[in-house]
Motif scaffolding. Structure first.
Motif, mmCIF file in Angstrom:
data_model
loop_
_atom_site.group_PDB
_atom_site.id
_atom_site.type_symbol
_atom_site.label_atom_id
_atom_site.label_comp_id
_atom_site.label_asym_id
_atom_site.label_seq_id
_atom_site.Cartn_x
_atom_site.Cartn_y
_atom_site.Cartn_z
ATOM 1 N N UNK A 193 -36.561 8.292 11.205
ATOM 2 C CA UNK A 193 -36.809 8.529 12.745
ATOM 3 C C UNK A 193 -36.415 9.913 13.261
ATOM 4 N N UNK A 244 -45.221 -8.104 22.452
ATOM 5 C CA UNK A 244 -46.512 -8.560 23.261
ATOM 6 C C UNK A 244 -46.021 -8.857 24.759
ATOM 7 N N UNK A 279 -25.609 0.095 17.110
ATOM 8 C CA UNK A 279 -26.857 0.039 17.431
ATOM 9 C C UNK A 279 -27.072 -1.530 17.621
ATOM 10 N N UNK A 280 -26.579 -2.213 16.551
ATOM 11 C CA UNK A 280 -26.808 -3.695 16.440
ATOM 12 C C UNK A 280 -25.348 -4.333 16.535
ATOM 13 N N UNK A 281 -25.392 -5.528 17.293
ATOM 14 C CA UNK A 281 -24.079 -6.241 17.386
ATOM 15 C C UNK A 281 -24.357 -7.334 16.202
ATOM 16 N N UNK A 315 -37.622 -7.278 22.069
ATOM 17 C CA UNK A 315 -37.624 -8.086 20.889
ATOM 18 C C UNK A 315 -39.041 -8.529 20.738
ATOM 19 N N UNK A 371 -25.495 -9.939 9.318
ATOM 20 C CA UNK A 371 -26.449 -9.703 10.381
ATOM 21 C C UNK A 371 -27.537 -10.830 10.013
ATOM 22 N N UNK A 429 -30.366 -6.884 20.950
ATOM 23 C CA UNK A 429 -31.389 -6.053 20.671
ATOM 24 C C UNK A 429 -31.387 -6.124 18.987
ATOM 25 N N UNK A 430 -32.554 -6.230 18.236
ATOM 26 C CA UNK A 430 -32.536 -6.406 17.028
ATOM 27 C C UNK A 430 -33.001 -5.085 16.169
ATOM 28 N N UNK A 431 -33.405 -3.689 16.926
ATOM 29 C CA UNK A 431 -33.983 -2.600 16.212
ATOM 30 C C UNK A 431 -35.284 -3.116 15.588
ATOM 31 N N UNK A 432 -35.704 -2.360 14.838
ATOM 32 C CA UNK A 432 -36.870 -2.461 14.163
ATOM 33 C C UNK A 432 -36.491 -2.321 12.576
ATOM 34 N N UNK A 468 -26.479 0.475 11.097
ATOM 35 C CA UNK A 468 -26.850 0.022 12.536
ATOM 36 C C UNK A 468 -25.499 -0.586 13.138
ATOM 37 N N UNK A 525 -31.371 -11.959 11.252
ATOM 38 C CA UNK A 525 -32.391 -11.712 12.244
ATOM 39 C C UNK A 525 -33.236 -12.854 12.399
ATOM 40 N N UNK A 579 -45.996 -15.047 12.291
ATOM 41 C CA UNK A 579 -47.159 -14.945 12.735
ATOM 42 C C UNK A 579 -48.216 -15.917 11.734
ATOM 43 N N UNK A 590 -40.450 0.044 19.207
ATOM 44 C CA UNK A 590 -41.183 0.132 18.038
ATOM 45 C C UNK A 590 -41.082 1.628 17.526
#
Ligand SMILES: Nc1ncnc2c1ncn2[C@@H]1O[C@H](COP(=O)(O)OP(=O)(O)O)[C@@H](O)[C@H]1O
Ligand SMILES: [Mg+2]
Lengths: 262, 329
Positions: free
Chosen positions: B108, A170, B75-77, A167, B13, A257-260, B70, B15, B20, A86
Motif C-alpha cells: 500500500x 455495503x 492501526x489496530x486495537x 467495517x 487479535x 476498526x479492523x483494517x483490511x 498493525x 477479527x 457471505x 478498502x
C-alpha cells in the motif's frame, strides 16, 4: 493553515484531470440551472404549496441547498469511507498526527460545489424578493444558523452511516439512498405529505430540521406544524447536536476498526 | 544493548466478520441470520525489541505478521494483550505515537495517488510540522540514499513498484522517527532496487540507530540485515532468538565438496566425512568452522574444484515449523 492546504490539494488534483474538472463543473451547473428553473416555475405558476407562499418554498429550497452545498464541501469524505477503508488509506490516516475524521473529510473536495454555492446565492436573492419579510439582523443570523443546521444534519447522517462503512463497505449504499431521500423530500414543505411520512421525517430521519421547520418559523407558517413553535425555532441547534452525537459514534467505531487483510 | 522500545505483551487479535453465502437465497439468509465468522489472526504474541535493534518478523502467509505490525503501530486495537512503543500504548495517543514511528506497508502507499511525490512530501512536512530547514536537509539525504530525484515529480500512479516504495520509505522518515515498521518493503522488486533498499535499511539501523521491525519472505535479506528473528506461525511465536542459533538448532548444517588435483595428497582437515569418486565431502553445523575450512582450502593450489553449501534458510524455517507442529500435537 492545514485545512486550506488540503483543500487546495484536492482542487489541484482535480485540475490535473482537466477534462474531468470542467466536465464536473458543467454537470454541476446544468443540474443547478434545472433546479433554479424548476423553482422559478414553482413560484410563477403555482399559488403556493401546502399553504406556503412561493417565496417561503423557495427559501426552504435555498436553505436546504445551502446546507447541502456546505456539507458537500466540508463533509463529502463521509461518503467515501468505504473506499478509503478498502484502499487502506484509513491505515495511513491513523499513522499521522492529525484526527482521522478531519483527514477523511479533507480527503476530497467536491468541485461542482463551487458552482452550487453561486446558484444557492441566486436562490436566496429570488426568495428574498418574493418574500414580504423585514430582514432584521437577527433574522439574517437565524437564516445563517438554519443553513449551518442543515449542513450539520446532513453531516451527522452521513457520518453516522459512514461509520458503519469502516467495517461494512455495503453501508455506502445506505448512504447514497439516504442522500437521495434527503434531496427529494428536503426541499418541499412537509405538510404536503401524509401525517405518517411527516412524522418519519421529523422524528426518525429528521429531514424537517434542515429547511422545513426553521423556514416555517422564520416565515410564520406555524399553524400546521407537527411540533410546538419553540421546537421549530430551535431546530437549527438540533442539526448541531446530532452532529456531535454522530462524531462520538464515529470515535467508537474507529476504535473497532479492523483494517483490511492481505 | 539499549532499553526495550517495542514490546508485544501477549498480543491477540480476533477479527469478527460475517460470512457471505453464495447465491440470492444465501444473500437473503445472510441478511436475516448473519453467520458470524471469527478469525484468530494473532493468538498470543510476545517479544521485545531493544533500541537500535533490527528484528525480522518471519512466518508463512497468514501467520499474523501484518496484524502484529498493525497492532504495534497503533492501526489496530488488540483484542487482548498490550503493545508498548517507547513506553506508550500506541492507539491511546495517536498523534504522539505518529511522531515516534514511521511505517511502510509494501503493498500500500501512504502517498497521495494523484500528486507528484514531492508534493506529498511537502504535505507530510506540514502535517508533521517539520521545520523547513530540517525538512530540506532530510529530504536531501533521503533523496541521495534512495536516488529519488529522477522520478519524484511523478505521481505514484505512474511509478514502478520500486520507485513507489522508495518514495514511501522517504515519506515515512521525513519526520525523523526513531522507530520504524516495514511490512514486506521489498516484495516484488527487481534485484537491483532490492539491494538499494536493503542497503538503505541497513544504514538506518547501523548508522542512524533506528529501531526496526521488518517482515519479509526474502531469506537473503534476513541474513543480511537481521541479527535477531522472531518466527510466528498461526498467530504464535515459535522461535525468538539469533539467526545463528536458529541455523545451528534447526539447520541441516553446511557441506563442502572438494576435488583435489590429480595426485595431490589431501590434507588432514577437520570435518571430513568421506570421499567418493575423487570428491572429498566435509560437513558440520558451526558456520565458523565452515568459514575456517574454506579459507584453508582457498590457500592451497592443489584444489581443482570447490562447492560450498550453506544452510538454506527456507529449509531451516520449514524445519522449525515441522518440529513445532510435532511438539504441539
Ligand atoms: N482486516 C481483516 N479482517 C479479517 N481477517 C483478517 C484481516 N486482516 C488479516 N486477516 C486474517 O488474519 C490472518 C493473518 O493475516 P496477516 O496478519 O495479514 O498475516 P501475514 O501478514 O502473516 O500474512 C489471515 O488469516 C488473514 O486472512
Ligand atoms: Mg502480511
Amino acid at each position: 493553515m492545514l485545512t486550506w492546504r488540503f483543500i487546495t490539494l484536492s482542487l489541484k488534483s482535480a485540475i490535473e484531470h482537466r477534462a474531468d474538472f470542467f466536465f464536473m463543473i458543467l454537470v454541476g451547473a446544468i443540474w443547478q440551472v434545472t433546479v433554479v428553473a424548476f423553482a422559478t416555475v414553482l413560484i410563477t405558476r403555482f399559488p403556493g404549496m401546502g399553504g406556503w407562499t412561493p417565496g417561503a418554498v423557495l427559501l426552504m429550497t435555498a436553505v436546504r441547498s445551502g446546507g447541502h452545498t456546505l456539507a458537500g464541501s466540508f463533509f463529502m469524505g463521509a461518503r467515501q469511507i468505504a473506499e478509503l477503508t478498502l484502499e487502506g488509506r484509513i491505515d495511513a490516516f491513523l499513522l499521522r498526527p492529525m484526527p482521522v475524521y478531519r483527514q477523511v473529510m479533507l480527503n476530497y473536495f467536491h468541485v461542482p460545489m463551487l458552482g452550487d454555492l453561486v446558484v444557492t446565492g441566486v436562490m436566496f436573492a429570488i426568495a428574498a424578493r418574493y418574500l414580504d419579510l423585514d430582514w432584521t439582523p437577527w433574522r439574517v443570523v437565524y437564516l445563517v444558523a438554519a443553513v449551518l443546521g442543515a449542513m450539520f444534519l446532513e453531516a451527522a447522517v452521513q457520518t453516522f452511516l459512514g461509520s458503519f462503512a469502516l467495517r461494512h463497505p455495503t453501508a455506502k449504499q445506505w448512504q447514497e439512498w439516504t442522500e437521495d431521500l434527503m434531496a427529494t423530500f428536503g426541499s418541499y414543505p412537509l405538510n404536503i405529505l401524509p401525517d405518517l411520512a411527516r412524522a418519519v421525517f421529523v422524528f426518525v430521519l429528521p429531514i424537517a430540521v434542515c429547511g422545513y421547520l426553521p423556514v416555517a418559523f422564520l416565515t410564520g407558517h406555524t399553524t400546521e406544524l407537527p411540533v410546538p413553535v419553540w421546537a421549530a425555532a430551535a431546530s437549527p441547534a438540533i442539526g448541531a447536536v446530532l452532529f456531535a452525537a454522530a462524531l462520538r459514534w464515529w470515535t467508537t467505531r474507529l476504535r473497532r476498526y479492523e483494517s483490511v487483510g492481505g | 544493548m539499549g532499553e526495550l522500545v517495542i514490546e508485544a505483551l501477549g498480543l491477540r487479535k480476533v477479527f469478527r466478520g460475517t460470512a457471505r453465502r453464495p447465491g440470492f437465497g444465501g444473500a437473503l439468509r445472510s441478511l436475516v441470520a448473519p453467520e458470524r465468522v471469527t478469525t484468530v489472526a494473532v493468538d498470543d504474541v510476545s517479544f521485545g525489541v531493544r533500541a537500535g535493534e533490527l528484528l525480522a518478523l518471519l512466518g508463512p502467509n497468514g501467520a499474523g505478521k501484518s496484524t502484529t505490525i498493525k497492532m504495534l503501530s497503533g492501526v489496530l486495537v488488540p483484542s487482548a494483550g498490550r503493545a508498548l512503543v517507547a513506553g506508550h500504548v500506541p492507539h491511546l495517543d495517536r498523534p504522539a505515537n505518529a511522531r515516534r514511528i514511521g511505517a511502510v506497508f509494501g503493498q500500500r502507499t501512504q502517498l497521495w495517488w494523484d500528486l507528484p511525490a514531492l508534493e506529498s512530501f511537502a504535505m507530510l512536512r506540514d502535517i508533521f510540522k517539520v521545520e523547513e530547514a530540517a525538512y530540506r536537509l532530510r529530504l536531501d539525504e533521503l533523496a541521495g540514499l534512495l536516488e529519488l530525484s529522477s522520478f519524484w515529480k511523478q505521481r505514484p500512479r505512474q511509478m514502478s513498484l520500486g520507485q513507489r516504495v522508495r518514495c514511501d520509505l522517504a515519506a515515512a522518515l521525513l519526520h525523523d522517527p526513531p522507530i520504524i515498521f516495514l511490512d514486506e518493503p521489498t516484495i516484488g522488486m527487481d534485484a537491483v532496487v532490492k539491494e538499494q533498499v536493503r542497503e538503505f535499511i541497513r544504514y538506518q539501523t547501523a548508522e542512524r540507530g533506528r529501531t526496526i521491525i521488518l517482515t519479509t519472505h526474502d531469506m537473503a535479506e534476513v541474513s543480511r540485515l537481521a541479527s535477531r528473528v522472531v518466527l510466528i506461525n498461526e498467530g504464535r511465536v515459535v522461535y525468538d532468538g539469533s539467526l545463528a542459533d536458529l541455523q545451528k538448532e534447526y539447520g541441516s548444517g553446511w557441506k563442502v565438496r572438494v576435488t583435489f588435483a590429480h595426485g595431490a595428497v589431501p590434507p588432514a582437515l577437520p570435518g571430513l566425512v568421506g570421499t567418493a569418486g575423487g570428491e572429498h565431502l566435509f560437513a558440520g553445523t558451526d558456520p565458523a568452522a565452515q568459514r575456517h575450512l574454506l579459507r584453508e582450502l582457498l590457500d592451497r593450489d592443489d584444489v581443482e574444484d570447490l562447492q560450498a553449501h550453506g544452510d538454506d534458510l527456507e529449509d531451516v524455517m520449514a524445519a522449525v515449523y515441522r518440529k513445532r507442529a510435532e511438539t504441539t500435537r
